[in-house]
Design an enzyme around this catalytic site. Sequence first.
Site, PDB file in Angstrom:
ATOM      1  N   HIS A  14       0.807  -1.171  -0.063  1.00  0.00           N
ATOM      2  CA  HIS A  14      -0.279   0.069  -0.045  1.00  0.00           C
ATOM      3  C   HIS A  14       1.005   1.368   0.042  1.00  0.00           C
ATOM      4  O   HIS A  14       1.472   1.767   1.148  1.00  0.00           O
ATOM      5  CB  HIS A  14      -0.965  -0.028   1.207  1.00  0.00           C
ATOM      6  CG  HIS A  14      -1.896   1.126   1.158  1.00  0.00           C
ATOM      7  ND1 HIS A  14      -3.008   1.085   1.915  1.00  0.00           N
ATOM      8  CD2 HIS A  14      -1.907   2.500   0.827  1.00  0.00           C
ATOM      9  CE1 HIS A  14      -3.804   2.146   1.499  1.00  0.00           C
ATOM     10  NE2 HIS A  14      -2.883   3.116   1.008  1.00  0.00           N
ATOM     11  N   ARG A  59       1.872   9.557  -5.848  1.00  0.00           N
ATOM     12  CA  ARG A  59       1.403  10.739  -6.527  1.00  0.00           C
ATOM     13  C   ARG A  59       1.722  10.792  -7.982  1.00  0.00           C
ATOM     14  O   ARG A  59       1.719   9.849  -8.631  1.00  0.00           O
ATOM     15  CB  ARG A  59       1.960  11.941  -5.741  1.00  0.00           C
ATOM     16  CG  ARG A  59       1.609  11.712  -4.166  1.00  0.00           C
ATOM     17  CD  ARG A  59       0.354  11.823  -3.754  1.00  0.00           C
ATOM     18  NE  ARG A  59       0.075  12.021  -2.304  1.00  0.00           N
ATOM     19  CZ  ARG A  59      -0.855  11.550  -1.603  1.00  0.00           C
ATOM     20  NH1 ARG A  59      -1.897  10.867  -2.293  1.00  0.00           N
ATOM     21  NH2 ARG A  59      -0.880  11.794  -0.471  1.00  0.00           N
ATOM     22  N   ASN A 110      -5.613   6.922  -6.301  1.00  0.00           N
ATOM     23  CA  ASN A 110      -6.390   8.212  -6.018  1.00  0.00           C
ATOM     24  C   ASN A 110      -5.548   9.525  -6.477  1.00  0.00           C
ATOM     25  O   ASN A 110      -5.153  10.335  -5.698  1.00  0.00           O
ATOM     26  CB  ASN A 110      -6.744   8.121  -4.442  1.00  0.00           C
ATOM     27  CG  ASN A 110      -5.540   8.428  -3.601  1.00  0.00           C
ATOM     28  OD1 ASN A 110      -4.594   7.428  -3.969  1.00  0.00           O
ATOM     29  ND2 ASN A 110      -5.612   9.091  -2.470  1.00  0.00           N
ATOM     30  N   HIS A 128     -10.409   0.795   2.074  1.00  0.00           N
ATOM     31  CA  HIS A 128     -10.335   1.968   2.990  1.00  0.00           C
ATOM     32  C   HIS A 128     -11.573   1.702   3.865  1.00  0.00           C
ATOM     33  O   HIS A 128     -12.641   2.286   3.549  1.00  0.00           O
ATOM     34  CB  HIS A 128     -10.001   3.152   2.565  1.00  0.00           C
ATOM     35  CG  HIS A 128      -9.891   4.398   3.579  1.00  0.00           C
ATOM     36  ND1 HIS A 128      -8.823   5.121   3.722  1.00  0.00           N
ATOM     37  CD2 HIS A 128     -10.614   4.679   4.497  1.00  0.00           C
ATOM     38  CE1 HIS A 128      -8.810   5.856   4.546  1.00  0.00           C
ATOM     39  NE2 HIS A 128     -10.176   5.747   5.176  1.00  0.00           N
ATOM     40  N   HIS A 142      -4.641  -0.606   6.148  1.00  0.00           N
ATOM     41  CA  HIS A 142      -4.005   0.187   7.212  1.00  0.00           C
ATOM     42  C   HIS A 142      -5.213   0.067   8.380  1.00  0.00           C
ATOM     43  O   HIS A 142      -5.666   1.165   8.768  1.00  0.00           O
ATOM     44  CB  HIS A 142      -3.725   1.515   7.040  1.00  0.00           C
ATOM     45  CG  HIS A 142      -5.074   2.245   6.062  1.00  0.00           C
ATOM     46  ND1 HIS A 142      -6.274   2.195   6.074  1.00  0.00           N
ATOM     47  CD2 HIS A 142      -4.986   3.066   4.925  1.00  0.00           C
ATOM     48  CE1 HIS A 142      -7.153   2.733   5.234  1.00  0.00           C
ATOM     49  NE2 HIS A 142      -6.276   3.290   4.353  1.00  0.00           N
ATOM     50  N   LEU A 156      -4.897   9.349   7.794  1.00  0.00           N
ATOM     51  CA  LEU A 156      -6.284   8.701   8.010  1.00  0.00           C
ATOM     52  C   LEU A 156      -6.221   7.216   7.408  1.00  0.00           C
ATOM     53  O   LEU A 156      -5.350   6.830   6.486  1.00  0.00           O
ATOM     54  CB  LEU A 156      -7.234   9.341   7.104  1.00  0.00           C
ATOM     55  CG  LEU A 156      -7.762  10.860   7.301  1.00  0.00           C
ATOM     56  CD1 LEU A 156      -8.736  11.516   6.278  1.00  0.00           C
ATOM     57  CD2 LEU A 156      -8.417  10.504   8.624  1.00  0.00           C
ATOM     58  N   ASP A 193       1.577   2.507   3.533  1.00  0.00           N
ATOM     59  CA  ASP A 193       0.413   3.748   3.408  1.00  0.00           C
ATOM     60  C   ASP A 193       1.260   5.369   3.309  1.00  0.00           C
ATOM     61  O   ASP A 193       0.937   6.062   3.943  1.00  0.00           O
ATOM     62  CB  ASP A 193      -0.667   3.998   4.292  1.00  0.00           C
ATOM     63  CG  ASP A 193      -1.740   4.765   4.051  1.00  0.00           C
ATOM     64  OD1 ASP A 193      -1.828   5.113   2.641  1.00  0.00           O
ATOM     65  OD2 ASP A 193      -2.583   5.305   4.747  1.00  0.00           O
TER      66      ASP A 193
END
Length: 348
Positions: free
Chosen positions: A17, A21, A45, A140, A178, A223, A251
């Site tokens: 994970h 970017r 994402n 998530h 996570h 998060l 993450d």
Amino acid sequence: MTAPSQVLKIRRPDDWHVHLRDGDMLKTVVPYTSEIYGRAIVMPNLASPITTVDAAIAYRQRILNAVPAGHDFTPLMTCYLTDSLDADELERGFHEGVFTAAKLYPANATTNSSHGVTSVDAIMPVLERMEKLGMPLLVHGEVTHADVDIFDREARFIDTVMEPLRQRLTTLKVVFEHITTKDAAQYVRDGNDYLAATITPQHLMFNRNDMLVGGIRPHLYCLPILKRNIHQQALRELVASGFTRAFLGTDSAPHSRHRKETSCGCAGCFNAPSALGSYAAVFEEMNALAHFEAFCSLNGPQFYGLPVNAGWVELVRDEQQIPGNIALADDSLVPFLAGETIRWSVKK
């Protein structure tokens, strides 16, 4: 009394994970992952989420272009699930070896998740197709209802979304990503072979007191948010037990300094530079170094049905100070544990 080990040699690990970017940020952060890990599950994402095979192929190439010469690294691409996603497109990407898995973000749960899924029912045909294909679903696991306290969102998700989903699709492979609570740790432990979890270094090392007592530490804000100490301890006990369906997922989620140190800062810890040494420190503290290699290098491939990496990585007991910042175009990145000393580092 046996002297503590000075060297840890493990099969080359994978990061199940990571956020890499795009643009200048991607070029800056990719080498920190590609240097250490053989493979990484890359989150989809982006500002324009990865929802098609062509977009995933193009993004994969941008990642590979940022990998320095001499690094043997394979990015494993994921598809961002939306209410309108075409199941045939997802299946094509899986069969062509472009998509390794698909990611379920509840709408507005985290960075760039406004395109996310509004309800599981909306994507049930896609999930049914994934179950038939044996394609993993990465979740998530937080509800996003305004009336649910942020510290309760993961536990509520288990009861209202995760368990009903798994009851309905009993052979769908699910990675509960996570995890941050004792509820999730117990849920995964009690689950069957179709359920696994990733755990970050920050959730093993810290709890919400570390983020909030004595001043707000924005570079620990991520998060799902850090929870109480009892939840941190449950995660530590899970990995220390040698549980085989938990594995490394950093993450790592970089944001520029000015987007973290602001009146409304972004969520995410850029931990790629120090994650492996951080995990090693936790396993050592728990007297569980015997399970360290499996967590980092074996459990993930076993769940995904992939071979383990051929190479090896050595960590040495050699204290290293994490840099206070990393240059980024016209800004900078503040890494996880910036300015602190870690006792395990990867041998170059």
